[in-house]
Scaffold this active site. Structure first.
Site, PDB file in Angstrom:
ATOM      1  N   ASP A  40      -6.162  -1.929   8.365  1.00 59.48           N
ATOM      2  CA  ASP A  40      -4.869  -0.904   7.968  1.00 59.48           C
ATOM      3  C   ASP A  40      -5.274   0.285   7.134  1.00 59.48           C
ATOM      4  O   ASP A  40      -6.716   0.369   6.802  1.00 59.48           O
ATOM      5  CB  ASP A  40      -3.851  -1.718   7.364  1.00 59.48           C
ATOM      6  CG  ASP A  40      -4.420  -2.644   6.327  1.00 59.48           C
ATOM      7  OD1 ASP A  40      -5.480  -2.585   5.979  1.00 59.48           O
ATOM      8  OD2 ASP A  40      -3.649  -3.862   6.076  1.00 59.48           O
ATOM      9  N   ASN A  91       3.738 -12.441   0.217  1.00 58.76           N
ATOM     10  CA  ASN A  91       4.838 -12.774   1.076  1.00 58.76           C
ATOM     11  C   ASN A  91       4.544 -13.032   2.582  1.00 58.76           C
ATOM     12  O   ASN A  91       5.624 -13.198   3.446  1.00 58.76           O
ATOM     13  CB  ASN A  91       5.674 -11.279   1.137  1.00 58.76           C
ATOM     14  CG  ASN A  91       4.885 -10.019   1.908  1.00 58.76           C
ATOM     15  OD1 ASN A  91       4.023 -10.239   2.362  1.00 58.76           O
ATOM     16  ND2 ASN A  91       5.516  -8.972   1.825  1.00 58.76           N
ATOM     17  N   HIS A 112       2.564 -11.613   4.572  1.00 58.03           N
ATOM     18  CA  HIS A 112       2.107 -10.706   5.652  1.00 58.03           C
ATOM     19  C   HIS A 112       0.634 -10.942   5.755  1.00 58.03           C
ATOM     20  O   HIS A 112      -0.076 -11.538   5.208  1.00 58.03           O
ATOM     21  CB  HIS A 112       2.482  -9.171   5.044  1.00 58.03           C
ATOM     22  CG  HIS A 112       1.591  -8.671   4.290  1.00 58.03           C
ATOM     23  ND1 HIS A 112       1.786  -7.575   3.256  1.00 58.03           N
ATOM     24  CD2 HIS A 112       0.460  -9.100   3.646  1.00 58.03           C
ATOM     25  CE1 HIS A 112       1.019  -7.470   2.535  1.00 58.03           C
ATOM     26  NE2 HIS A 112       0.062  -8.062   2.453  1.00 58.03           N
ATOM     27  N   GLU A 155       4.623  -6.843   7.723  1.00 53.64           N
ATOM     28  CA  GLU A 155       5.344  -7.205   6.811  1.00 53.64           C
ATOM     29  C   GLU A 155       6.521  -8.293   7.348  1.00 53.64           C
ATOM     30  O   GLU A 155       6.996  -8.049   8.677  1.00 53.64           O
ATOM     31  CB  GLU A 155       6.116  -6.203   6.067  1.00 53.64           C
ATOM     32  CG  GLU A 155       5.386  -5.165   5.349  1.00 53.64           C
ATOM     33  CD  GLU A 155       4.473  -5.742   4.095  1.00 53.64           C
ATOM     34  OE1 GLU A 155       4.431  -6.976   3.652  1.00 53.64           O
ATOM     35  OE2 GLU A 155       4.393  -4.930   3.209  1.00 53.64           O
TER      36      GLU A 155
HETATM   37  P1  PGA Z   1      -5.108  -9.218  -1.811  1.00 55.89           P
HETATM   38  O1  PGA Z   1      -4.274  -8.629  -0.544  1.00 55.89           O
HETATM   39  O2  PGA Z   1      -6.448  -9.660  -1.235  1.00 55.89           O
HETATM   40  O3  PGA Z   1      -5.312  -8.040  -2.727  1.00 55.89           O
HETATM   41  O4  PGA Z   1      -4.191 -10.366  -2.338  1.00 55.89           O
HETATM   42  C1  PGA Z   1      -4.163  -9.557   0.676  1.00 55.89           C
HETATM   43  C2  PGA Z   1      -2.944  -8.840   1.630  1.00 55.89           C
HETATM   44  O5  PGA Z   1      -2.049  -8.343   1.077  1.00 55.89           O
HETATM   45  O6  PGA Z   1      -3.276  -9.189   2.849  1.00 55.89           O
END
Ligand code: PGA
Length: 243
Positions: free
Chosen positions: A67, A136, A138, A143
């Site tokens: 992304d 959350n 995702h 999302e």
């Molecule tokens: P993070 O993000 O490694 O910064 O916790 C993971 C994600 O949101 O997929």
């Protein structure tokens, strides 16, 4: 799902680095799907230090990042493109032409998403897709919600996702973009193999729902249950709520 637990994130990162470097040597033209965020920092540190110490042949490796923020791209502070250069690409001998990134500054975002899908297909598909997971649930910027997108698309970021990314923008939430380009659920699930890393207790609820909960758009990572080759690598904190 194949669940693996580790005492801490350094052992997890070192184990995964060993496997990835072995996979690279077995298939020099491997296609990797790569995540950003805090979770893979230890993995990239390990991979670049091993690549500098020993002989790891990056010359034919191809990558596709999951992304990118809309409005940001190469050289921009906070962009995932800049993150990848800093954490991995500028330290290994990967060819620039073999690095696949979404361009968040593209004038036509829909065309950019379609280009990315084609590029992944033209590369023969992703061999190993690495993933983190949001608190959350995702994956990528898919999302939680009523529905999910199959292919690479423009995503609206949840408030908590923007807050989790504020560190990339000097802690200033107002500078975190509201939209991003992201691989879709099918883009991710088409990978031949998927490895999801999760570290820290703040991920434990999402991890438990992903593994033990129903498959639901409310927890996008739960869709990984339908894939036949998924490994979930957890430290103690992230695995704390599993049976
Ligand atoms: P993070 O993000 O490694 O910064 O916790 C993971 C994600 O949101 O997929």
């Amino acid at each position: 799902m194949n669940i693996e637990r580790f005492d801490n994130e350094d052992v997890l990162a070192s184990t995964l680095a060993t496997r990835l470097i072995e996979a690279l040597s077995l298939k020099p033209r491997i296609v990797l799907g790569l995540p950003t965020g805090r979770t893979p920092v230890a993995l990239y540190r390990e991979i670049r230090s091993r690549s500098q110490r020993g002989h790891v042949d990056w010359s034919q490796v191809r990558t596709f990042n999951l992304d990118e923020f809309v409005g940001l791209g190469a050289g921009d502070e906070g962009s995932y493109c800049s993150y990848m250069q800093a954490e991995l690409f500028s330290h290994v001998r990967i060819e620039a032409i073999n690095i696949g990134m979404l361009d968040g500054r593209a004038a036509n975002l829909a065309a950019e998403c379609a280009r990315y899908e084609r590029a992944i297909e033209d590369a023969g598909g992703i061999d190993i897709q690495l993933l983190g997971i949001g608190a959350n649930g995702h994956i990528g910027f898919n999302e939680p919600g009523e529905a999910l997108e199959a292919e690479t698309h423009v995503a609206v970021l949840c408030a908590e996702t923007r807050a989790a990314n504020a560190g990339l923008f000097g802690g200033d939430l107002s500078r975190v973009p509201t939209h991003a380009l992201s691989m879709g659920m099918a883009t991710i699930l088409h990978a031949r193999e998927i490895v999801l890393m999760a570290t820290g207790a703040e991920k434990s609820a999402a991890v438990a729902e992903m593994i033990d909960g129903p498959i639901t758009t409310r927890v996008p990572a739960s869709f990984l249950q339908v894939h036949s080759r998924v490994t979930v690598m957890l430290d103690r904190g992230a695995g704390a709520r599993l049976a």
